[in-house]
Design a protein around this motif. Structure first.
Motif, mmCIF file in Angstrom:
data_model
loop_
_atom_site.group_PDB
_atom_site.id
_atom_site.type_symbol
_atom_site.label_atom_id
_atom_site.label_comp_id
_atom_site.label_asym_id
_atom_site.label_seq_id
_atom_site.Cartn_x
_atom_site.Cartn_y
_atom_site.Cartn_z
ATOM 1 N N GLU A 530 3.231 -1.401 -0.016
ATOM 2 C CA GLU A 530 2.910 -2.877 -0.354
ATOM 3 C C GLU A 530 1.630 -3.258 -0.326
ATOM 4 O OE1 GLU A 530 5.930 -5.461 1.619
ATOM 5 O OE2 GLU A 530 6.763 -3.676 2.409
ATOM 6 N N LEU A 531 1.371 -4.303 -1.292
ATOM 7 C CA LEU A 531 0.057 -4.891 -1.108
ATOM 8 C C LEU A 531 0.043 -5.929 -0.330
ATOM 9 C CD1 LEU A 531 -2.888 -5.471 -2.155
ATOM 10 C CD2 LEU A 531 -1.827 -6.696 -3.892
ATOM 11 N N MET A 532 -0.660 -6.094 0.863
ATOM 12 C CA MET A 532 -0.941 -7.148 1.547
ATOM 13 C C MET A 532 -2.127 -8.021 1.587
ATOM 14 S SD MET A 532 2.021 -6.023 3.213
ATOM 15 C CE MET A 532 2.102 -7.173 4.510
ATOM 16 N N VAL A 533 -1.842 -9.278 1.623
ATOM 17 C CA VAL A 533 -3.284 -10.231 1.414
ATOM 18 C C VAL A 533 -3.305 -10.788 2.729
ATOM 19 C CG1 VAL A 533 -4.203 -12.343 0.276
ATOM 20 C CG2 VAL A 533 -2.718 -10.320 -1.077
ATOM 21 N N LEU A 596 -3.267 -1.990 2.196
ATOM 22 C CA LEU A 596 -2.029 -1.457 1.788
ATOM 23 C C LEU A 596 -1.289 -1.144 3.156
ATOM 24 C CD1 LEU A 596 -3.016 0.749 -1.114
ATOM 25 C CD2 LEU A 596 -2.260 -1.505 -1.460
ATOM 26 N N CYS A 597 -0.114 -1.207 2.911
ATOM 27 C CA CYS A 597 0.930 -0.806 3.856
ATOM 28 C C CYS A 597 2.124 -0.101 3.430
ATOM 29 C CB CYS A 597 1.503 -2.194 4.615
ATOM 30 S SG CYS A 597 2.716 -1.851 5.940
ATOM 31 N N VAL A 598 2.610 0.996 4.265
ATOM 32 C CA VAL A 598 3.819 1.908 3.708
ATOM 33 C C VAL A 598 4.688 1.801 5.244
ATOM 34 C CG1 VAL A 598 2.695 4.063 4.032
ATOM 35 C CG2 VAL A 598 4.820 3.863 2.909
ATOM 36 N N THR A 599 5.882 1.768 5.026
ATOM 37 C CA THR A 599 6.650 1.588 6.312
ATOM 38 C C THR A 599 7.287 3.271 6.197
ATOM 39 O OG1 THR A 599 8.607 1.084 4.916
ATOM 40 C CG2 THR A 599 7.364 -0.808 6.082
ATOM 41 N N LEU A 600 7.503 3.614 7.563
ATOM 42 C CA LEU A 600 8.187 4.833 7.694
ATOM 43 C C LEU A 600 9.632 5.185 7.623
ATOM 44 C CD1 LEU A 600 5.814 6.104 10.623
ATOM 45 C CD2 LEU A 600 5.339 6.388 8.133
ATOM 46 N N ILE A 601 10.433 3.854 7.312
ATOM 47 C CA ILE A 601 11.552 3.764 7.235
ATOM 48 C C ILE A 601 12.043 3.154 5.985
ATOM 49 C CG2 ILE A 601 13.871 3.019 8.440
ATOM 50 C CD1 ILE A 601 12.556 3.822 10.999
ATOM 51 N N VAL A 618 2.972 -5.437 18.118
ATOM 52 C CA VAL A 618 2.595 -4.279 17.483
ATOM 53 C C VAL A 618 3.283 -3.911 16.087
ATOM 54 C CG1 VAL A 618 2.708 -1.438 18.077
ATOM 55 C CG2 VAL A 618 2.273 -3.221 19.890
ATOM 56 N N MET A 619 2.609 -3.626 15.201
ATOM 57 C CA MET A 619 3.060 -3.157 13.851
ATOM 58 C C MET A 619 3.601 -1.642 14.018
ATOM 59 S SD MET A 619 0.205 -4.395 11.080
ATOM 60 C CE MET A 619 -0.569 -5.911 11.462
ATOM 61 N N VAL A 620 5.099 -1.715 14.242
ATOM 62 C CA VAL A 620 5.577 -0.739 14.521
ATOM 63 C C VAL A 620 6.242 0.178 13.001
ATOM 64 C CG1 VAL A 620 7.789 0.400 15.470
ATOM 65 C CG2 VAL A 620 6.435 -1.278 16.657
ATOM 66 N N ASP A 621 5.974 1.338 12.956
ATOM 67 C CA ASP A 621 6.736 2.328 11.936
ATOM 68 C C ASP A 621 5.808 1.976 10.626
ATOM 69 O OD1 ASP A 621 8.478 3.026 13.799
ATOM 70 O OD2 ASP A 621 10.005 2.095 12.913
ATOM 71 N N SER A 622 4.607 1.495 10.666
ATOM 72 C CA SER A 622 3.906 1.400 9.417
ATOM 73 C C SER A 622 2.608 1.963 9.311
ATOM 74 C CB SER A 622 3.527 -0.270 9.262
ATOM 75 O OG SER A 622 4.945 -0.855 9.457
ATOM 76 N N LEU A 623 2.038 2.391 8.245
ATOM 77 C CA LEU A 623 0.660 3.029 8.080
ATOM 78 C C LEU A 623 -0.071 2.180 7.061
ATOM 79 C CD1 LEU A 623 1.475 6.760 7.634
ATOM 80 C CD2 LEU A 623 0.866 5.708 9.658
ATOM 81 N N LEU A 624 -1.093 1.796 7.313
ATOM 82 C CA LEU A 624 -1.939 0.936 6.775
ATOM 83 C C LEU A 624 -3.392 1.572 6.355
ATOM 84 C CD1 LEU A 624 -1.986 -1.974 9.475
ATOM 85 C CD2 LEU A 624 -0.101 -1.270 7.844
ATOM 86 N N THR A 625 -3.911 1.009 5.393
ATOM 87 C CA THR A 625 -5.267 1.374 4.951
ATOM 88 C C THR A 625 -6.386 0.473 5.762
ATOM 89 O OG1 THR A 625 -5.490 -0.264 3.244
ATOM 90 C CG2 THR A 625 -4.551 1.749 2.620
#
Length: 692
Positions: A530-533, A596-601, A618-625
């Motif tokens: 997902e694109l995050m602004v 950018l963000c991608v969830t692990l689930i 805390v942002m759980v279960d996400s990977l971010l650029t």
């Protein structure tokens, strides 16, 4: 590293499944899809039950008895709805039963469902294969209004391509215990359409139908008896008739919503993503309700103006479900309901791999060795991976490929808590028609989520480029109704024109824009990215020395902007009220922070900064650029004439067009990544704790 190797070859459509139904006063709908068991000659079937019950949701008590071949589908994501009151839920399970079956099925202490099923066995004369009873989709509870005629198309399908007909159940045939007849309802048997003429009082009505398959004979003379149905499958529905508030049109599907009756073919470990968008002009959508296969992930419904959107995700892992799975979606407002939109997920069956096939799963790649001695007449030059630029090597005996886990179009899906990397070797044919065989070979490497060696755990965080590739971002500007999302922005009104005010008489010109659409884009192509602004600021000068927030931490800063909902995950669109922009000139500049963000689930969405209640969340279960800063060139605030080209190279579309020179992330400075990496580490740490 412990790795499970998985691979399947040539696709053959051999789905065996059928449905029957259940019924009872306290249930709001029921159906059973069944698979005849070849090993029993069709005398036994595997029945897959789906029952809709009023709340409180019943337990599975009474469903499975000791010693029975029976499995309950206990899921953390049950299908539920709030309308009709007091709400409802779905229970699903499977059980092996005789092909001709009559029984009272008990679910918990509140639901008893009478089931009559006649599914054969019947061997088809031309192929000597077992007949496959028809499939029925089960829509959520139906609604209508008094004095408002309505048609409810039912979605049925037959894998043998037989003619399917629907009729009301008959007590004289033992098909139901309580078979009420309603003068205001009829069934169009040939099209399986339920017709309500509007001439009833308000109330809730239980409907019991039989769905049957017939040979596709030409029309018979009047004096010739109709052929007997191969099988009879029950389908039970409920219809809630409400006091009429007018016969207005309910929500309608739009956008990328699949067509009713569409079939989506699913390979092993393939992830299916379905976007459902509905538009309601008179009443806002209060809920989007779904009845589908177990472990179907749904995101929370998102609304913007008259639009409501929900994303559905299903991953085909190892399962014992039917090859044909119905999925039905509907939208409810206070007094209206959309038409049921039902589609099919077809689990394509695989043949056995040729002897000697090897798929080796390594840390960074999977290696395939495929003997071709049994693949007669296959055109090897047509074989490609998901990314055709990756080499597939072949000689007279074998096909080989070294497939990167982070390239070659390899995709990552979740199966439980494990990660599965998937790719597909398949024939890609450019010729028009050919009788030569084609190959579709799904490949998968399954990696356990946690691999322990003693008390210590070695955790490696993948680099940004390994996870997301080379990322790029850019900004584009258009007046409403222009640009790649013209249909959405044309219908979106940030503020009625009568309420828009000018800031200063010095810039009150006839060609001054009232509103401006900001489009933020990324080049993301991975599933679920997902694109995050984060924030956007405007300024009169290119150096942004004096600036004002338009978006702050993902939120609208004041009343000057609103997000326009789109179905795209790699674009965000915001409509800006220029009367709130404190610039005294006819051009401005804009700067946004993005990542950018991608969830692990798959069931989760990336964290919404605007809804965070604490900076310590805390942002759980996400990977971010990293966070990137993207700045525009000069943006004209004046309208241009039709056909005039724009300053940024984006073609003029209608009366007025504004565009800014594109600024790529590769040209823009990235912010200090320390904070983002810290969030990633925290996310993985929390994820591992939950798994342990």
């Amino acid at each position: 590293m412990g790795v499970q190797v998985l691979a399947w070859p040539l696709v053959v459509a051999m789905g065996l499944v059928l449905p029957y139904s259940i019924c009872e006063a306290t249930s709001l709908g029921a159906v059973v899809n069944v698979v005849p068991l070849e090993i029993t000659g069709g005398n036994m079937v595997r029945a897959h039950y789906t029952v809709i019950s009023a709340l409180p949701c019943p337990t599975f008590s009474g469903v499975c008895q000791t010693g029975e071949d029976c499995v309950s589908y206990i899921t953390p994501f049950p299908f539920t709805g709030q309308i009709p009151t007091p709400g409802w839920c779905v229970r699903q399970w499977q059980k092996t039963i005789p092909s001709n079956y009559t029984a009272n099925v008990t679910l918990g202490s509140t639901v008893n469902v009478f089931l009559f099923l006649r599914a054969g066995p019947y061997n088809r004369s031309h192929s000597l294969r077992l007949n496959q009873p028809p499939f029925c989709s089960l829509p959520p509870p139906l609604r209508a209004n008094v004095n408002c005629p309505h048609r409810f198309p039912l979605t049925v399908k037959d894998l043998d391509k037989d003619k399917v007909r629907c009729r009301f159940a008959r007590p004289d045939l033992g098909e139901c215990l309580d078979c009420p007849e309603y003068s205001f309802l009829k069934i169009e048997e040939g099209t399986c359409t339920l017709v309500y003429n509007g001439k009833s009082s308000a109330g809730q009505f239980s409907l019991k139908l039989m769905v049957e398959d017939f040979p596709r004979y030409p029309p018979l003379p009047i004096n010739v008896a109709s052929p007997k149905a191969f099988s009879s499958i029950p389908l039970h529905l409920s219809l809630t008739v409400e006091a009429s508030s007018g016969c207005n049109a309910g929500p309608v599907t739009t956008g990328l919503t699949p067509a009713g009756g569409a079939t989506i073919h699913v390979l092993p470990y393939e992830q299916i993503n379905v976007v459902v968008t509905l538009k309601s002009e008179l009443e806002s959508v209060s809920e989007i309700v779904v009845v589908g296969p177990p472990d179907l992930f749904r995101t929370a419904m998102k609304t913007q103006g008259s639009l409501a959107t929900m994303n559905l995700t299903w991953i085909r892992g190892p399962n014992n479900l039917p090859s044909l799975l119905p999925l039905c979606v509907m939208a409810n407002s206070k007094s209206l309901q959309s038409e049921p939109r039902c589609i099919w997920l077809h689990q394509r069956q695989m043949e056995t791999l040729p002897p000697g096939t090897e798929l080796t799963c390594k840390k960074t790649e999977m290696n395939l060795v495929l003997p071709i001695s049994t693949l007669k007449n296959l055109i090897l030059s047509e074989l490609q991976l998901n990314n055709p630029s990756c080499n597939v090597i072949f000689n007279s005996t074998h096909v080989t490929a070294n497939i990167s886990l982070t390239g070659c179009g390899t995709k990552i899906v979740h199966s439980g808590s494990d990660l599965v990397y998937t790719n597909t070797l398949q024939s890609v044919r450019n010729s028009v028609i050919s009788r030569l065989p084609t190959l579709v070979l799904p490949l998968a490497c399954r990696y356990p989520a946690i691999e322990a060696k003693g008390p210590q755990y070695a955790i490696t965080i993948p680099s940004e480029q390994e996870t997301f590739g080379i990322v790029k971002f850019w900004l584009e500007f258009y007046p409403p109704g222009v640009g790649p999302f013209a249909n959405q922005t044309r219908a979106f009104n940030l503020k009625p024109p009568s309420q828009r005010r000018r800031r200063d008489t010095s810039v009150r010109t006839s060609n001054r824009l009232d509103t401006l659409d900001l489009h933020v884009f990324s080049n993301a192509t991975l599933d679920r990215v997902e694109l995050m602004v984060g924030s956007c600021m405007e300024s009169e000068t290119a150096d942004m020395a004096e600036s004002k927030y338009i978006l702050d931490q993902g939120c609208n800063a004041g009343n000057g902007s609103l997000e326009v909902v789109t179905s795209s995950s790699n674009a965000r669109v915001y409509q800006i009220d220029l009367s709130t922009v404190n610039t005294q000139v006819t051009t401005m500049y804009m700067e946004c922070t993005v990542y950018l963000c991608v969830t692990l689930i798959p069931s989760q969405k990336c964290p919404d900064q605007c809804n965070m209640t604490s900076s310590n969340q805390v942002m759980v279960d996400s990977l971010l650029t990293r966070t990137y800063t993207v700045r525009s060139g000069p943006i004209s605030l004046l309208s241009t004439s039709p056909g005039t080209s724009t300053t940024g190279g984006v073609a003029s579309a209608t009366i007025t067009t504004i565009a800014a020179p594109t600024t790529r992330a590769s040209d823009a400075a990235a912010e200090d990544p320390t904070m983002v990496v810290g969030l990633v580490l925290a996310a993985i740490h929390v994820l591992l704790q939950s798994l342990l």
